[in-house]
Design a protein around this motif. Structure first.
Motif, PDB file in Angstrom:
ATOM      1  N   GLU A 149     -37.700   4.095  15.822  1.00 29.31           N
ATOM      2  CA  GLU A 149     -37.789   4.248  14.366  1.00 29.31           C
ATOM      3  C   GLU A 149     -36.409   4.654  13.843  1.00 29.31           C
ATOM      4  OE1 GLU A 149     -41.057   6.706  13.152  1.00 29.31           O
ATOM      5  OE2 GLU A 149     -42.493   5.517  14.284  1.00 29.31           O
ATOM      6  N   ASP A 150     -36.274   4.747  12.523  1.00 31.36           N
ATOM      7  CA  ASP A 150     -34.966   5.075  11.945  1.00 31.36           C
ATOM      8  C   ASP A 150     -34.709   6.578  11.929  1.00 31.36           C
ATOM      9  OD1 ASP A 150     -34.218   2.513  11.476  1.00 31.36           O
ATOM     10  OD2 ASP A 150     -34.795   2.490   9.354  1.00 31.36           O
ATOM     11  N   LEU A 151     -33.414   6.917  12.005  1.00 32.62           N
ATOM     12  CA  LEU A 151     -33.021   8.308  11.798  1.00 32.62           C
ATOM     13  C   LEU A 151     -32.551   8.444  10.352  1.00 32.62           C
ATOM     14  CD1 LEU A 151     -32.428  11.183  12.706  1.00 32.62           C
ATOM     15  CD2 LEU A 151     -30.196  10.407  13.515  1.00 32.62           C
ATOM     16  N   ARG A 197     -42.075  10.837   9.682  1.00 32.31           N
ATOM     17  CA  ARG A 197     -43.028  11.262  10.717  1.00 32.31           C
ATOM     18  C   ARG A 197     -42.644  12.654  11.238  1.00 32.31           C
ATOM     19  NH1 ARG A 197     -45.278   9.546  15.795  1.00 32.31           N
ATOM     20  NH2 ARG A 197     -45.604   7.438  15.159  1.00 32.31           N
ATOM     21  N   ILE A 198     -41.323  12.862  11.347  1.00 30.86           N
ATOM     22  CA  ILE A 198     -40.794  14.132  11.874  1.00 30.86           C
ATOM     23  C   ILE A 198     -39.732  14.634  10.899  1.00 30.86           C
ATOM     24  CG2 ILE A 198     -39.367  15.110  13.731  1.00 30.86           C
ATOM     25  CD1 ILE A 198     -40.735  13.061  15.646  1.00 30.86           C
ATOM     26  N   LEU A 244     -34.567  11.079  19.482  1.00 27.78           N
ATOM     27  CA  LEU A 244     -36.000  10.954  19.168  1.00 27.78           C
ATOM     28  C   LEU A 244     -36.274   9.603  18.504  1.00 27.78           C
ATOM     29  CD1 LEU A 244     -36.661  14.523  17.678  1.00 27.78           C
ATOM     30  CD2 LEU A 244     -37.102  13.760  20.007  1.00 27.78           C
ATOM     31  N   ALA A 245     -35.375   9.208  17.588  1.00 26.59           N
ATOM     32  CA  ALA A 245     -35.564   7.954  16.854  1.00 26.59           C
ATOM     33  C   ALA A 245     -35.512   6.758  17.817  1.00 26.59           C
ATOM     34  CB  ALA A 245     -34.489   7.808  15.776  1.00 26.59           C
ATOM     35  N   TYR A 298     -46.482   7.313   7.999  1.00 26.05           N
ATOM     36  CA  TYR A 298     -45.380   8.216   8.302  1.00 26.05           C
ATOM     37  C   TYR A 298     -44.444   7.565   9.307  1.00 26.05           C
ATOM     38  CZ  TYR A 298     -48.124  11.654   5.832  1.00 26.05           C
ATOM     39  OH  TYR A 298     -48.817  12.320   4.867  1.00 26.05           O
ATOM     40  N   LYS A 299     -43.200   7.405   8.917  1.00 27.62           N
ATOM     41  CA  LYS A 299     -42.233   6.705   9.772  1.00 27.62           C
ATOM     42  C   LYS A 299     -40.852   7.348   9.658  1.00 27.62           C
ATOM     43  CE  LYS A 299     -42.546   1.878  10.795  1.00 27.62           C
ATOM     44  NZ  LYS A 299     -42.483   1.543  11.923  1.00 27.62           N
ATOM     45  N   GLY A 300     -40.154   7.405  10.762  1.00 26.02           N
ATOM     46  CA  GLY A 300     -38.771   7.874  10.741  1.00 26.02           C
ATOM     47  C   GLY A 300     -38.654   9.358  11.068  1.00 26.02           C
ATOM     48  N   ILE A 301     -37.468   9.685  11.544  1.00 22.80           N
ATOM     49  CA  ILE A 301     -37.165  11.093  11.864  1.00 22.80           C
ATOM     50  C   ILE A 301     -36.182  11.539  10.816  1.00 22.80           C
ATOM     51  CG2 ILE A 301     -35.977  12.612  13.536  1.00 22.80           C
ATOM     52  CD1 ILE A 301     -37.922   9.577  14.608  1.00 22.80           C
TER      53      ILE A 301
END
Ligand code: FAD
Length: 332
Positions: free
Chosen positions: A38-40, A94-95, A32-33, A4-7
């Motif tokens: 991590e990427d948005l 992730r989010i 948050l990113a 799980y990666k990225g917002i």
């Protein structure tokens, strides 16, 4: 197991343009990113997205996923949940954040159920736990009298965010980002609802949510006639009139004017609260105002604790003189 990666921000469009809550979510998602390095990501779903994906990049997204199909013209639970379920399973963010709008309130819980995860609704703050890197989700509880922070240990961590709780970034049209199309495979027979008509709320003058000056009346105004005097001051300030809950419950003014926990959230430069006691449920809608001025005959009223300036007195005597003085100052 998926990584799980990225917002991911679920973006909404109004009249073909990114809605204000979407730009607010992108501002929050960017923060948050960056914290997680991590990427948005932003997902946009609709019939014709036009330049909305580019705008999402300008507001902070690294990558925009565009799901376009004529069957997605209007929001419909069956079609949108199906598209989002597939996209989230494929992309494994992730989010995942939504606006606390009529769409977000319908879509997020249904999607969380399909994904087998929880969702915190109506959050006012989102942050990253520095130790666990989990999303901390803060929302009002006990009718707005307290705030609680939740986290979940399963991904994607999902939340809906209240409008005006976050600030957008200034758009940067030169910002670079990736735009990708998502293949939509929908079976029309599985869409069980049909949008027959869309009725737009009629607003004369400035919209409450967009107004930089708001004059709000409470139970102390005593009836619908008093609101006409508030309108006069709002007009002078090129602003809008709002209300606490009692005037709406008593039908002195339309429900759409209610500000607070169960009404609208506003963040104007100037908020003039007239005949309002300052209950926590009302303050939940206006505490983001830059300057609060309170007019109340009770010197002990809670609103004075929040106000930058206060006038103790009967509004019927204070307001006409106040309005005249504002007119005079603005004219000179
Ligand atoms: C779950 C829940 C959700 C809620 N959501 C909201 C919400 O979204 N928005 C909201 O506003 N409320 C909400 N409420 C209601 C909230 O708790 C308060 O009851 C409400 O905000 C009180 O409104 P008020 O200040 O206008 O009235 P009151 O608390 O009755 O205060 C009236 C004030 O007017 C003053 N006054 C009277 N006459 C005059 C005069 N002539 N001149 C000057 N001052 C005068 C009095 O001194 C008093 O301070 C909610 C409550 C619950 C339980």
């Amino acid at each position: 197991m998926a990584e799980y990666k990225g917002i991911m921000v679920y973006g909404e469009l109004i009249d073909g343009k990114l809605s204000s809550i979407t730009t607010e979510l992108l501002g929050c998602g960017r923060r948050l990113a960056d914290e997680l390095k991590e990427d948005l990501l932003c997902i946009l779903v609709g019939d014709k997205l036009g330049d909305a994906p580019k705008k999402a990049v300008a507001y902070g997204a690294d990558k925009v996923y565009a799901a376009e199909d004529p069957l997605l013209k209007d929001y419909q639970t069956d079609s949108y949940v199906a598209v989002m379920e597939k996209a989230v399973k494929d992309l494994s963010p992730r989010i995942l954040i939504f606006g606390q709008t009529s769409v977000g309130r319908d879509l997020a819980p249904r999607l969380s159920f399909r994904l087998g995860v929880s969702v915190s609704m109506d959050c006012l703050e989102l942050s990253i736990d520095p130790g666990t890197k989990f999303l901390q989700q803060t929302r009002p509880v006990y009718g707005g009298n307290a705030r609680a922070t939740f986290t979940s240990e399963v991904f994607p961590q999902m939340a809906t965010v209240r409008q005006k709780a976050m600030s957008p970034l200034a758009p940067d049209e030169a910002r670079k980002g990736e735009i990708a199309s998502i293949k939509v495979e929908l079976d029309p027979a599985k869409i069980r609802t049909k949008v027959l008509e869309t009725v737009k709320e009629e607003v004369a003058g400035v919209k409450l949510e967009d107004a930089q000056a708001i004059v709000t009346g409470g139970r102390g105004i005593g009836g619908p006639d008093g609101f006409k005097q508030l309108e006069e001051l709002a007009k002078v300030l090129k602003g809008a009139v709002g209300a606490s809950r009692p005037p709406c419950d008593n039908k002195w003014v339309p429900d759409a004017m209610q500000i607070g926990l169960t009404g609208k959230i506003v963040t104007p430069e100037l908020y003039i609260a007239v005949g309002i006691s300052g209950a926590s449920q009302h303050l939940a809608g206006c505490s983001g105002a830059k300057n609060i001025i309170a007019i109340n005959k009770d010197p002990e009223a809670n609103i004075f604790k929040e106000a930058r300036f206060g006038v103790v007195g009967d509004w019927k005597q204070v307001l006409p003189a106040f309005t005249e003085k504002v007119k005079e100052l603005l004219a000179g």
